[in-house]
Design a protein around this motif. Structure first.
Motif, short mmCIF file in Angstrom:
data_model
loop_
_atom_site.label_atom_id
_atom_site.label_comp_id
_atom_site.label_asym_id
_atom_site.label_seq_id
_atom_site.Cartn_x
_atom_site.Cartn_y
_atom_site.Cartn_z
N ALA A 97 0.87 -1.19 0.00
CA ALA A 97 0.00 0.00 0.00
C ALA A 97 0.90 1.23 0.00
CB ALA A 97 -0.91 0.00 1.22
N ILE A 98 0.48 2.24 -0.76
CA ILE A 98 1.30 3.44 -0.90
C ILE A 98 0.46 4.68 -0.64
CG2 ILE A 98 2.95 2.43 -2.51
CD1 ILE A 98 1.36 3.71 -4.79
N ASP A 99 1.15 5.78 -0.36
CA ASP A 99 0.45 7.03 -0.14
C ASP A 99 -0.06 7.59 -1.48
OD1 ASP A 99 2.55 9.37 -0.98
OD2 ASP A 99 3.57 7.61 -0.17
N LEU A 100 -0.98 8.49 -1.40
CA LEU A 100 -1.62 9.03 -2.60
C LEU A 100 -0.63 9.80 -3.47
CD1 LEU A 100 -4.42 8.96 -3.89
CD2 LEU A 100 -4.86 11.17 -2.85
N ASP A 101 0.33 10.50 -2.86
CA ASP A 101 1.30 11.24 -3.65
C ASP A 101 2.12 10.31 -4.54
OD1 ASP A 101 0.63 13.82 -2.76
OD2 ASP A 101 1.94 13.64 -1.00
N THR A 102 2.50 9.15 -4.02
CA THR A 102 3.26 8.18 -4.82
C THR A 102 2.40 7.63 -5.94
OG1 THR A 102 4.59 7.61 -2.89
CG2 THR A 102 4.61 6.05 -4.71
N ALA A 103 1.15 7.32 -5.65
CA ALA A 103 0.23 6.83 -6.69
C ALA A 103 0.02 7.90 -7.76
CB ALA A 103 -1.10 6.43 -6.07
N ASN A 104 -0.07 9.15 -7.36
CA ASN A 104 -0.21 10.25 -8.32
C ASN A 104 1.00 10.29 -9.25
OD1 ASN A 104 -2.61 11.04 -7.11
ND2 ASN A 104 -1.66 12.64 -5.89
N ARG A 105 2.19 10.11 -8.70
CA ARG A 105 3.41 10.11 -9.53
C ARG A 105 3.38 8.94 -10.51
NH1 ARG A 105 8.57 9.84 -6.35
NH2 ARG A 105 9.43 9.90 -8.44
N ALA A 106 2.95 7.77 -10.05
CA ALA A 106 2.89 6.60 -10.93
C ALA A 106 1.93 6.83 -12.08
CB ALA A 106 2.49 5.36 -10.14
N LEU A 107 0.84 7.53 -11.82
CA LEU A 107 -0.17 7.82 -12.84
C LEU A 107 0.12 9.10 -13.61
CD1 LEU A 107 -3.30 6.86 -10.73
CD2 LEU A 107 -2.42 5.61 -12.72
N ALA A 108 1.17 9.81 -13.19
CA ALA A 108 1.55 11.09 -13.82
C ALA A 108 0.42 12.11 -13.76
CB ALA A 108 2.03 10.87 -15.25
N ILE A 109 -0.21 12.20 -12.58
CA ILE A 109 -1.22 13.24 -12.38
C ILE A 109 -0.75 14.12 -11.23
CG2 ILE A 109 -3.15 11.89 -13.28
CD1 ILE A 109 -4.04 11.31 -10.47
N TYR B 195 -4.73 9.00 2.86
CA TYR B 195 -5.21 8.16 1.78
C TYR B 195 -4.14 7.13 1.46
CZ TYR B 195 -8.82 11.65 0.63
OH TYR B 195 -9.89 12.50 0.66
N ARG B 196 -4.55 5.89 1.20
CA ARG B 196 -3.62 4.84 0.79
C ARG B 196 -4.20 4.14 -0.44
NH1 ARG B 196 -0.76 7.31 3.43
NH2 ARG B 196 0.36 6.75 5.31
N VAL B 197 -3.31 3.78 -1.35
CA VAL B 197 -3.69 3.08 -2.57
C VAL B 197 -3.07 1.69 -2.53
CG1 VAL B 197 -3.45 3.08 -5.09
CG2 VAL B 197 -3.87 5.22 -3.88
N ILE B 198 -3.86 0.68 -2.86
CA ILE B 198 -3.37 -0.69 -2.91
C ILE B 198 -2.56 -0.84 -4.20
CG2 ILE B 198 -4.03 -3.13 -2.93
CD1 ILE B 198 -4.74 -1.56 -0.33
N THR B 199 -1.31 -1.26 -4.05
CA THR B 199 -0.40 -1.30 -5.19
C THR B 199 -0.88 -2.24 -6.29
OG1 THR B 199 1.42 -0.72 -3.72
CG2 THR B 199 2.01 -1.65 -5.85
#
Length: 97
Positions: free
Chosen positions: A24-36, A61-65
């Motif tokens: 699980a990752i924080d929302l900022d990391t998920a945003n970077r992965a999605l380039a948003i 917020y947490r995103v499931i990898t």
């Protein structure tokens, strides 16, 4: 002279970086992965419109990898096809001396 993209913040994650993420990752990391952008990502999460499942834990917020990998079309290492083992070679006949 500034490097291209420096003013826009952190660059998107590479495939190798994404595959190395924890469960699980924080929302900022998920945003970077999605380039948003950060603001867009948090606005989508707040409206329950983020591209993948987001867990709200208190104020975080947490995103499931695995969900993120699925959205990006990347197979996680444990989901990749396991190669079938090659047939055992038939032992060569020993030659009598």
């Amino acid at each position: 002279m500034a490097t291209p993209g420096a003013a826009r913040g952190p660059q998107a994650l590479t495939r190798a970086e994404i595959l190395a993420l924890p469960a699980a990752i924080d929302l900022d990391t998920a945003n970077r992965a999605l380039a948003i952008g950060r603001s867009t990502g948090y606005a989508l999460a707040k409206r329950d419109q983020y591209p993948c499942r987001v867990l709200r834990l208190g104020n975080a917020y947490r995103v499931i990898t695995t969900d993120l990998l699925r959205i990006l079309g990347i197979e996680s290492p444990d989901e990749q096809a396991v190669p079938t083992p090659a047939l055992a070679a038939v032992p060569a006949k020993s030659q009598a001396a």
